[in-house]
Every structure is written in structure tokens, then in C-alpha cells.
Scaffold this active site. Sequence first.
Site, mmCIF file in Angstrom:
data_model
loop_
_atom_site.group_PDB
_atom_site.id
_atom_site.type_symbol
_atom_site.label_atom_id
_atom_site.label_comp_id
_atom_site.label_asym_id
_atom_site.label_seq_id
_atom_site.Cartn_x
_atom_site.Cartn_y
_atom_site.Cartn_z
ATOM 1 N N ILE A 174 -10.516 -6.841 -12.765
ATOM 2 C CA ILE A 174 -11.866 -6.262 -12.700
ATOM 3 C C ILE A 174 -12.607 -6.839 -13.915
ATOM 4 O O ILE A 174 -12.140 -6.688 -15.051
ATOM 5 C CB ILE A 174 -11.815 -4.716 -12.802
ATOM 6 C CG1 ILE A 174 -10.867 -4.114 -11.745
ATOM 7 C CG2 ILE A 174 -13.212 -4.118 -12.705
ATOM 8 C CD1 ILE A 174 -11.276 -4.287 -10.310
ATOM 9 N N HIS A 190 1.192 0.615 -13.212
ATOM 10 C CA HIS A 190 1.952 -0.612 -13.480
ATOM 11 C C HIS A 190 3.432 -0.266 -13.602
ATOM 12 O O HIS A 190 3.782 0.713 -14.280
ATOM 13 C CB HIS A 190 1.433 -1.259 -14.766
ATOM 14 C CG HIS A 190 2.076 -2.567 -15.047
ATOM 15 N ND1 HIS A 190 1.741 -3.717 -14.362
ATOM 16 C CD2 HIS A 190 3.073 -2.916 -15.888
ATOM 17 C CE1 HIS A 190 2.493 -4.714 -14.792
ATOM 18 N NE2 HIS A 190 3.317 -4.251 -15.723
ATOM 19 N N GLY A 229 0.770 -1.243 0.000
ATOM 20 C CA GLY A 229 0.000 0.000 0.000
ATOM 21 C C GLY A 229 0.798 1.289 0.000
ATOM 22 O O GLY A 229 0.283 2.339 0.385
ATOM 23 N N SER A 230 2.048 1.244 -0.475
ATOM 24 C CA SER A 230 2.807 2.508 -0.510
ATOM 25 C C SER A 230 2.153 3.505 -1.474
ATOM 26 O O SER A 230 2.138 4.706 -1.215
ATOM 27 C CB SER A 230 4.286 2.274 -0.866
ATOM 28 O OG SER A 230 4.415 1.823 -2.181
ATOM 29 N N ASN A 231 1.593 2.995 -2.573
ATOM 30 C CA ASN A 231 0.905 3.918 -3.490
ATOM 31 C C ASN A 231 -0.405 4.422 -2.895
ATOM 32 O O ASN A 231 -0.781 5.579 -3.110
ATOM 33 C CB ASN A 231 0.667 3.240 -4.848
ATOM 34 C CG ASN A 231 1.930 3.212 -5.676
ATOM 35 O OD1 ASN A 231 2.342 4.233 -6.230
ATOM 36 N ND2 ASN A 231 2.579 2.058 -5.726
ATOM 37 N N ASN A 272 -5.238 2.207 -13.291
ATOM 38 C CA ASN A 272 -4.233 1.354 -12.647
ATOM 39 C C ASN A 272 -2.839 1.942 -12.861
ATOM 40 O O ASN A 272 -2.603 2.673 -13.828
ATOM 41 C CB ASN A 272 -4.290 -0.049 -13.257
ATOM 42 C CG ASN A 272 -3.330 -1.021 -12.595
ATOM 43 O OD1 ASN A 272 -3.162 -1.007 -11.370
ATOM 44 N ND2 ASN A 272 -2.684 -1.860 -13.389
ATOM 45 N N MET A 297 -4.481 -7.159 -6.671
ATOM 46 C CA MET A 297 -4.072 -8.381 -7.363
ATOM 47 C C MET A 297 -5.260 -9.183 -7.902
ATOM 48 O O MET A 297 -5.208 -10.402 -7.993
ATOM 49 C CB MET A 297 -3.209 -9.254 -6.430
ATOM 50 C CG MET A 297 -1.975 -8.538 -5.896
ATOM 51 S SD MET A 297 -0.976 -7.757 -7.195
ATOM 52 C CE MET A 297 -0.071 -9.190 -7.766
HETATM 53 C C1 GRF Z 1 3.299 -1.167 -7.535
HETATM 54 O O1 GRF Z 1 4.547 -1.421 -8.100
HETATM 55 C C2 GRF Z 1 2.262 -0.990 -8.614
HETATM 56 O O2 GRF Z 1 2.761 -0.447 -9.784
HETATM 57 C C3 GRF Z 1 1.818 -2.407 -8.873
HETATM 58 O O3 GRF Z 1 1.814 -3.014 -7.603
HETATM 59 C C4 GRF Z 1 2.769 -2.372 -6.767
HETATM 60 C C5 GRF Z 1 2.071 -1.992 -5.505
HETATM 61 O O4 GRF Z 1 2.955 -1.489 -4.528
HETATM 62 N N1 GRF Z 1 0.557 -2.445 -9.558
HETATM 63 P P1 GRF Z 1 2.373 -0.848 -3.199
HETATM 64 O O5 GRF Z 1 1.465 -1.897 -2.556
HETATM 65 O O6 GRF Z 1 1.622 0.382 -3.577
HETATM 66 O O7 GRF Z 1 3.556 -0.564 -2.319
#
Ligand code: GRF
Length: 191
Positions: free
Chosen positions: A91, A107, A12-14, A105, A88
Amino acid sequence: MANIAVFASGNGSNFEVLAEYFKNDKENSVKLLICNKKKAFVIERANKFEIDTKLVNYVKDGVEGAEKSILEHLINYKIDVVFLAGYMKMISKNLLDETEIPIINIHPSLLPNFKGAHAIEQAFNSVDSESGISIHYVNEEMDSGEIIFQKAITINREKGIERFEEEIHKLEHEYYPLIARDICDSINKSS
Ligand code: GRF
């Protein structure tokens, strides 16, 4: 005002950079985390930001049942846009058709190269001189929807894969909030 939902399954860093970025935004707000893993660290991050989490269970309810709950949550929270951040699960076309809101999304490769869960490693082990990140609309095929934004960096193999991975995540954290804000702005303008 755009109400945002983030879907995430893991670290969940993003999610966190989006939550932090929109925390003081008067126009747009992260209202909801949808998560399919009850032990995912992203849930702790959501709690820290006092953002509601809804768990969905694909094992017990199947894709149809899980997506039925997702749709209900999107309606209840009046969500205008969804950002996937390490979600993961695919949809389905069914959910894409039923919800009219954009689903986006991020990626960690320059799509269409290296779709799927091992993009960073595959790019590093390829002969490509560059890789990067892609932000794209979600369609029913994995990592295949229309591309909104890409940013490339040189793959510096002498520094090792861990460093490369860090550089990719740094790009994600820099650009996902900015692109998300642009998307919210255009939703606000058109409503
Ligand atoms: C990220 O690299 C994103 O691009 C991919 O999954 C990863 C998620 O990382 N879809 P985080 O859970 O947000 O740290």
C-alpha cells in the site's frame, strides 16, 4: 457500526474466518473484498458469503490507477477499516495519506523477524526456538508498521514444516477475528 473491507490476493482462509466471524455481528460488517487476482479462490469465498468483490488491476492501471480505484471503492462502501489478508501488493504512502482509515495486516512470523513472502519457511529453517504471528498497522514499508498483537508458538521441527505451517495458520484463524473485533470496537467508541 464499523464497515470492514478485506484485501486479499489468493486462497483467502483469513478472509473466510473474518467473514464468518462478523456474519452475525450487529455492530460490524465485512462489506467488501478487494482483490488483484481475478482467479483467486478468495473470490469464491466472498461469493459464498454474498460479499461484494472489486477487482483491481495493477498491470493495466499501474499502482496509481489501481489505488485510485481502491480509494473510490473505500469511499463508496463507507469503509471504516481495512484488514489485509494475504494481499500481495504494497500500500503506497500516497494511499495511506489519502485514506484516513486504519489499515491492518496479519503476518505469519514474529515481526520484525522474517518479513516478506517466505516467513514460515524461513522461521522453520532458522535456529529460532519460537515463531508465531503478528498483527500490525500498515505503513509504507513492508511488514514494518506498529505491532498490535503477537502470539508465539514453539517450532517443533521433528513434526515437519507442513505441520508447523498448519499451526501458524490455526493461530491466524483464531486471533485475527478477535483482534479485528477489538479494533472495530475502538472505532465504534471513538465515532
Ligand atoms: C497468511 O499466512 C497471512 O499471514 C499472510 O498471507 C497468508 C494468507 O493466507 N499475510 P490466506 O490467503 O488467508 O489463506
